[in-house]
Design an enzyme around this catalytic site. Structure first.
Site, PDB file in Angstrom:
ATOM      1  CB  THR A  18     -13.356   2.962 -38.341  1.00 33.12           C
ATOM      2  OG1 THR A  18     -14.075   2.583 -39.520  1.00 33.12           O
ATOM      3  CG2 THR A  18     -14.115   2.508 -37.102  1.00 33.12           C
ATOM      4  N   GLY A  19     -11.191   4.923 -39.679  1.00 36.07           N
ATOM      5  CA  GLY A  19     -10.516   5.465 -40.852  1.00 36.07           C
ATOM      6  C   GLY A  19     -10.801   6.943 -41.006  1.00 36.07           C
ATOM      7  N   GLY A  20     -10.790   7.655 -39.879  1.00 34.34           N
ATOM      8  CA  GLY A  20     -11.235   9.045 -39.885  1.00 34.34           C
ATOM      9  C   GLY A  20     -10.144  10.086 -39.879  1.00 34.34           C
ATOM     10  CB  THR A  21      -6.539   9.975 -39.423  1.00 36.59           C
ATOM     11  OG1 THR A  21      -6.164   8.880 -40.284  1.00 36.59           O
ATOM     12  CG2 THR A  21      -6.785   9.469 -38.009  1.00 36.59           C
ATOM     13  N   GLY A  23      -8.783  11.918 -45.831  1.00 35.05           N
ATOM     14  CA  GLY A  23      -9.690  11.657 -46.938  1.00 35.05           C
ATOM     15  C   GLY A  23     -11.158  11.747 -46.585  1.00 35.05           C
ATOM     16  N   GLY A  25     -12.975   9.870 -44.635  1.00 28.76           N
ATOM     17  CA  GLY A  25     -13.263   9.727 -43.210  1.00 28.76           C
ATOM     18  C   GLY A  25     -13.113  11.026 -42.466  1.00 28.76           C
ATOM     19  CE1 TYR A 156     -11.275  -0.790 -51.586  1.00 28.95           C
ATOM     20  CE2 TYR A 156     -12.164  -0.522 -53.802  1.00 28.95           C
ATOM     21  CZ  TYR A 156     -12.022  -0.065 -52.505  1.00 28.95           C
ATOM     22  OH  TYR A 156     -12.630   1.106 -52.122  1.00 28.95           O
TER      23      TYR A 156
END
Length: 256
Positions: A18-21, A23, A25, A156
């Protein structure tokens, strides 16, 4: 295989990032693909999703737009993963957002947004995908090197502490299925956003200077270094569960 090719040690393995598009990920995705795995990766931004599809179109990668704060998206992601991959071996829960707001600036909307993405979204994504993980598989969460704190990152830092806490609980709960659960905790990592939403170029440059000054190794880390640590936890650390691996150049240890 030439001497420059990565051995396909993960051929036949399947993973979700997840969040792999972009940076860290995307670096994890590329490391998995280089070693022969088939990967489903997610992103929230349609622009980011399309960019990743174009970049990975020669690989066994399935790019899905999915919002971790949307329960419907999470459920559809689970159905898509089951349809595309059947079961999975590795789950990397990497998505997240960080926004600077001081005590005086924090609003309820800001707090809820940061927790919805980083903590709630991480937990319920895992709840949906965990039944698809085979015996002997693993989960790796992305947390943060949190032993030294920055002003303005209350929501955060707290959200990532929540992830670290429930990762340990899930490690205990999933022991009967021989599924290991760990976390990788990055420090200053060189990415386009430096992990913080809506940085200006000037702020990014300042953030990099601060990272160099406060990291004992004298430089930010790279996304590939985080990917290596994440894959170590997922694949190679077969007698390790319930731990957080700090990858921060000695920052949290105060070595400088």
């Amino acid at each position: 295989m030439t001497e420059y090719e990565t051995p396909k040690t993960l051929a036949g393995k399947k993973a979700v990032v997840t969040g792999g598009t972009h940076g860290m990920g995307l670096a994890i995705v590329r490391a998995l693909l280089d070693r022969g795995a088939e990967v489903v990766l997610t992103g929230r931004s349609e622009t980011g999703v399309e960019k990743a599809r174009a970049a990975l179109d020669q690989f066994p990668a399935h790019v899905i737009r999915s919002d971790a704060t949307d329960s419907g998206d999470i459920d559809r992601l689970g159905s898509s993963v089951a349809e595309l991959l059947g079961g999975i071996d590795y789950l990397f829960v990497n998505h997240g957002i960080a926004e600077f707001q001081t005590l005086e600036e924090v609003t309820v909307a800001h707090w809820d947004r940061v927790f919805d993405v980083n903590a709630k979204g991480a937990f319920f994504t895992t709840q949906r995908l965990a039944p698809l993980i085979g015996r002997g598989g693993s989960i790796v969460f992305t947390t943060v090197s949190n032993d030294r704190i920055f002003p303005g990152l209350s929501a955060y830092s707290a959200a990532k502490e929540a992830v670290r806490a429930f990762a340990k609980v899930l490690a205990a709960e999933l022991l009967p299925r021989e599924i290991r659960v760990n976390a990788v905790a990055p420090g200053f990592i060189l990415t386009p956003s430096m992990g913080v939403a809506e940085l200006t170029e000037e702020q990014r440059a300042e953030f990099i200077r601060d990272g160099k000054a406060t990291t004992p190794m004298g430089r930010p880390g790279t996304v590939d270094e985080i990917a290596s640590a994440a894959l170590y936890l997922a694949v190679d650390a077969t007698f390790t569960t319930g731990t957080e691996l700090v990858v921060d150049g000695g920052f949290a240890q105060g070595l400088g």
